[in-house]
Design an enzyme around this catalytic site. Structure first.
Site, PDB file in Angstrom:
ATOM      1  N   GLY B  91       0.814  -1.211   0.000  1.00 43.25           N
ATOM      2  CA  GLY B  91       0.000   0.000   0.000  1.00 43.25           C
ATOM      3  C   GLY B  91       0.844   1.256   0.000  1.00 43.25           C
ATOM      4  O   GLY B  91       0.442   2.285   0.537  1.00 43.25           O
ATOM      5  N   HIS B  98       9.693   6.755   3.133  1.00 41.59           N
ATOM      6  CA  HIS B  98       9.368   7.320   4.445  1.00 41.59           C
ATOM      7  C   HIS B  98       9.166   6.207   5.466  1.00 41.59           C
ATOM      8  O   HIS B  98       8.771   5.098   5.119  1.00 41.59           O
ATOM      9  CB  HIS B  98       8.142   8.231   4.386  1.00 41.59           C
ATOM     10  CG  HIS B  98       6.929   7.625   3.739  1.00 41.59           C
ATOM     11  ND1 HIS B  98       6.830   7.403   2.374  1.00 41.59           N
ATOM     12  CD2 HIS B  98       5.754   7.197   4.254  1.00 41.59           C
ATOM     13  CE1 HIS B  98       5.655   6.870   2.099  1.00 41.59           C
ATOM     14  NE2 HIS B  98       4.975   6.726   3.217  1.00 41.59           N
TER      15      HIS B  98
END
Lengths: 112, 112
Positions: B91, B98
């Protein structure tokens, strides 16, 4: 001595997928996805909260080893998730820092 | 230009909790826990799969910055989870590497 130290010492068997001087990686015995590998530093660091600033290179290496294993197990393109748990709210299971690599299925959000 | 580059360039506001030359960290706009912070390298690396071996130090730094923020936000003892998503099965939302930091609630297993 935790179960991870016993695996590192070869006192307990594990399906090992990577090893070098600093890092051992093996399949989780309670897999939560078709690919579920644990990447563990051989030197005991109980949890992330106890890592030192000087451990940055080692932490980065754990991540890069996870990435390498993801490639070898064929989940780079389909995607994978890395997870580090620290402390009770995260369900930290073994007091020896480790990175979870999960892949080969669609992983939901939130991550737990 | 992704939303993260716009946040780094201060073109989009964000609740920033840490910044130095290499890293920016800010609260997720769609928090999945009472504490949900994103830790982002300022230099664009699309995803972990595109990091270089020479990025080990930077990757380790992202983890240590997450740990520092966990301490500052008071979740070190109660516990927290770090998550890195790479690719569609995870996802992955924004093509700019990050680290998610989640805490201040009990996090379930599996992690998604």
């Amino acid at each position: 001595m935790t179960i991870f130290e016993k695996i590192i010492a070869r006192e307990i068997p594990a399906k090992i997928v990577f090893e070098d001087d600093e890092v051992l990686a093996f399949h989780d015995v309670n897999p939560q996805a078709p690919v579920h590998v644990l990447i563990v530093p051989k030197r005991v660091v109980a949890r992330l909260d106890e890592a030192k600033e000087s451990d940055a290179q080692l932490l980065g290496k754990l991540i890069l080893v996870a990435r390498k294993i993801a490639r070898e197990l064929g989940v780079s393109e389909s995607g994978y998730r890395l997870v580090i748990n620290s402390g009770p709210n995260a369900g930290e299971s073994v007091p020896h820092l480790h990175v979870h690599l999960l892949g080969k299925r669609s992983l939901g959000w939130p991550p737990g």
